[in-house]
Design a protein around this motif. Structure first.
Motif, PDB file in Angstrom:
ATOM      1  N   MET A  13     -16.328  20.534  30.639  1.00  0.00           N
ATOM      2  CA  MET A  13     -15.153  20.154  29.885  1.00  0.00           C
ATOM      3  C   MET A  13     -15.464  19.452  28.651  1.00  0.00           C
ATOM      4  N   THR A  14     -14.362  19.595  27.747  1.00  0.00           N
ATOM      5  CA  THR A  14     -14.861  18.855  26.440  1.00  0.00           C
ATOM      6  C   THR A  14     -13.837  17.553  26.314  1.00  0.00           C
ATOM      7  N   ARG A  15     -14.480  16.774  25.425  1.00  0.00           N
ATOM      8  CA  ARG A  15     -13.574  15.630  25.237  1.00  0.00           C
ATOM      9  C   ARG A  15     -12.258  15.741  24.979  1.00  0.00           C
ATOM     10  N   LEU A  16     -11.769  16.779  24.299  1.00  0.00           N
ATOM     11  CA  LEU A  16     -10.120  16.793  24.354  1.00  0.00           C
ATOM     12  C   LEU A  16      -9.632  17.421  25.543  1.00  0.00           C
ATOM     13  N   GLY A  17     -10.525  18.348  26.328  1.00  0.00           N
ATOM     14  CA  GLY A  17      -9.825  18.361  27.663  1.00  0.00           C
ATOM     15  C   GLY A  17      -9.823  17.209  28.769  1.00  0.00           C
ATOM     16  N   GLU A  18     -10.628  16.275  28.530  1.00  0.00           N
ATOM     17  CA  GLU A  18     -10.704  15.024  29.092  1.00  0.00           C
ATOM     18  C   GLU A  18      -9.321  14.178  28.682  1.00  0.00           C
ATOM     19  N   PHE A  19      -9.219  14.344  27.278  1.00  0.00           N
ATOM     20  CA  PHE A  19      -7.815  13.442  26.833  1.00  0.00           C
ATOM     21  C   PHE A  19      -6.454  14.312  27.351  1.00  0.00           C
ATOM     22  N   PHE A  20      -6.712  15.644  27.427  1.00  0.00           N
ATOM     23  CA  PHE A  20      -5.564  16.246  27.873  1.00  0.00           C
ATOM     24  C   PHE A  20      -5.237  15.971  29.509  1.00  0.00           C
ATOM     25  N   ASP A  21      -6.318  15.762  30.203  1.00  0.00           N
ATOM     26  CA  ASP A  21      -6.130  15.701  31.643  1.00  0.00           C
ATOM     27  C   ASP A  21      -5.946  13.984  32.055  1.00  0.00           C
ATOM     28  N   GLU A  22      -6.499  13.124  30.927  1.00  0.00           N
ATOM     29  CA  GLU A  22      -5.893  11.700  31.300  1.00  0.00           C
ATOM     30  C   GLU A  22      -4.458  11.513  30.876  1.00  0.00           C
ATOM     31  N   LYS A  23      -4.017  12.311  29.975  1.00  0.00           N
ATOM     32  CA  LYS A  23      -2.353  12.251  29.621  1.00  0.00           C
ATOM     33  C   LYS A  23      -1.614  13.112  30.056  1.00  0.00           C
ATOM     34  N   SER A  24      -2.041  14.100  31.117  1.00  0.00           N
ATOM     35  CA  SER A  24      -1.505  15.090  31.673  1.00  0.00           C
ATOM     36  C   SER A  24      -0.732  16.105  30.873  1.00  0.00           C
ATOM     37  N   ILE A  25      -1.309  16.470  29.696  1.00  0.00           N
ATOM     38  CA  ILE A  25      -0.757  17.367  28.713  1.00  0.00           C
ATOM     39  C   ILE A  25      -0.938  18.686  29.129  1.00  0.00           C
ATOM     40  N   ASN A  26       0.286  19.428  28.947  1.00  0.00           N
ATOM     41  CA  ASN A  26       0.429  20.761  29.178  1.00  0.00           C
ATOM     42  C   ASN A  26      -0.028  21.594  28.043  1.00  0.00           C
ATOM     43  N   LYS A  27      -1.199  22.482  28.510  1.00  0.00           N
ATOM     44  CA  LYS A  27      -1.686  23.018  27.531  1.00  0.00           C
ATOM     45  C   LYS A  27      -0.992  24.327  26.891  1.00  0.00           C
ATOM     46  N   SER A  28      -0.077  24.968  27.672  1.00  0.00           N
ATOM     47  CA  SER A  28       0.972  26.024  27.557  1.00  0.00           C
ATOM     48  C   SER A  28       2.038  25.484  26.355  1.00  0.00           C
ATOM     49  N   ALA A  29       2.358  24.150  26.282  1.00  0.00           N
ATOM     50  CA  ALA A  29       3.238  23.639  25.533  1.00  0.00           C
ATOM     51  C   ALA A  29       2.710  23.216  24.140  1.00  0.00           C
ATOM     52  N   VAL A  30       1.481  22.817  24.204  1.00  0.00           N
ATOM     53  CA  VAL A  30       0.710  22.522  23.076  1.00  0.00           C
ATOM     54  C   VAL A  30       0.606  23.888  22.486  1.00  0.00           C
ATOM     55  N   ALA A  31       0.099  24.898  23.127  1.00  0.00           N
ATOM     56  CA  ALA A  31       0.097  26.288  22.266  1.00  0.00           C
ATOM     57  C   ALA A  31       1.252  26.602  21.375  1.00  0.00           C
ATOM     58  N   ARG A  32       2.321  26.712  22.350  1.00  0.00           N
ATOM     59  CA  ARG A  32       3.657  26.912  21.637  1.00  0.00           C
ATOM     60  C   ARG A  32       4.113  26.150  20.345  1.00  0.00           C
ATOM     61  N   LYS A  33       4.017  24.784  20.640  1.00  0.00           N
ATOM     62  CA  LYS A  33       4.194  24.072  19.420  1.00  0.00           C
ATOM     63  C   LYS A  33       3.130  24.140  18.295  1.00  0.00           C
ATOM     64  N   THR A  34       1.810  24.390  18.572  1.00  0.00           N
ATOM     65  CA  THR A  34       1.042  24.463  17.442  1.00  0.00           C
ATOM     66  C   THR A  34       0.740  25.924  16.862  1.00  0.00           C
ATOM     67  N   GLY A  35       1.076  26.773  17.580  1.00  0.00           N
ATOM     68  CA  GLY A  35       0.910  28.130  17.111  1.00  0.00           C
ATOM     69  C   GLY A  35      -0.327  28.792  17.422  1.00  0.00           C
ATOM     70  N   LEU A  36      -1.308  27.892  18.144  1.00  0.00           N
ATOM     71  CA  LEU A  36      -2.693  28.290  18.538  1.00  0.00           C
ATOM     72  C   LEU A  36      -2.447  28.996  20.045  1.00  0.00           C
ATOM     73  N   SER A  37      -3.201  29.878  20.310  1.00  0.00           N
ATOM     74  CA  SER A  37      -3.062  30.778  21.441  1.00  0.00           C
ATOM     75  C   SER A  37      -3.499  29.817  22.648  1.00  0.00           C
ATOM     76  N   THR A  38      -2.832  30.344  23.702  1.00  0.00           N
ATOM     77  CA  THR A  38      -3.317  29.605  25.084  1.00  0.00           C
ATOM     78  C   THR A  38      -4.814  29.941  25.415  1.00  0.00           C
ATOM     79  N   SER A  39      -5.468  30.781  24.814  1.00  0.00           N
ATOM     80  CA  SER A  39      -6.767  31.043  25.442  1.00  0.00           C
ATOM     81  C   SER A  39      -7.777  30.107  24.229  1.00  0.00           C
ATOM     82  N   ARG A  40      -7.193  30.058  22.934  1.00  0.00           N
ATOM     83  CA  ARG A  40      -7.808  28.989  22.140  1.00  0.00           C
ATOM     84  C   ARG A  40      -7.948  27.751  22.740  1.00  0.00           C
TER      85      ARG A  40
END
Length: 76
Positions: free
Chosen positions: A1-28
C-alpha cells in the motif's frame, strides 16, 4: 500500500467517487493507492486533493513525508 492508500484508508475515502470526480480511471486510483512503484504526478495529486476537499500542500506533505534531502545540513 502507498502513503496515498493509507490516507484514503484513514479518512475512509471512496476510490470510485474520487475517480468520478477527478476523471482518473478507477484502475489508476487503485494503482496509486496500492502499488508503491506507481509514480504519482503532481497533476494527479492536485486533482485528488481537490476531489476530497483537502489542501493539496497538506496531501503532498503526507504522501512525501519519508523523502529527505541528500544533505540535510545545507546552510542557508
Amino acid at each position: 500500500m502507498t502513503r496515498l492508500g493509507e490516507f484514503f484508508d484513514e479518512k475512509s475515502i471512496n476510490k470510485s467517487a474520487v475517480a468520478r470526480k477527478t476523471g482518473l480511471s478507477t484502475s489508476r486510483i487503485g494503482q496509486l493507492t496500492n502499488n508503491p512503484k506507481t509514480i504519482l504526478s503532481a497533476a494527479e495529486l492536485y486533482l485528488i486533493a481537490k476531489a476530497i476537499t483537502e489542501d493539496p500542500c497538506k496531501l503532498l506533505d503526507y504522501v512525501c513525508q519519508d523523502l529527505k534531502l541528500a544533505n540535510e545540513s545545507i546552510s542557508k
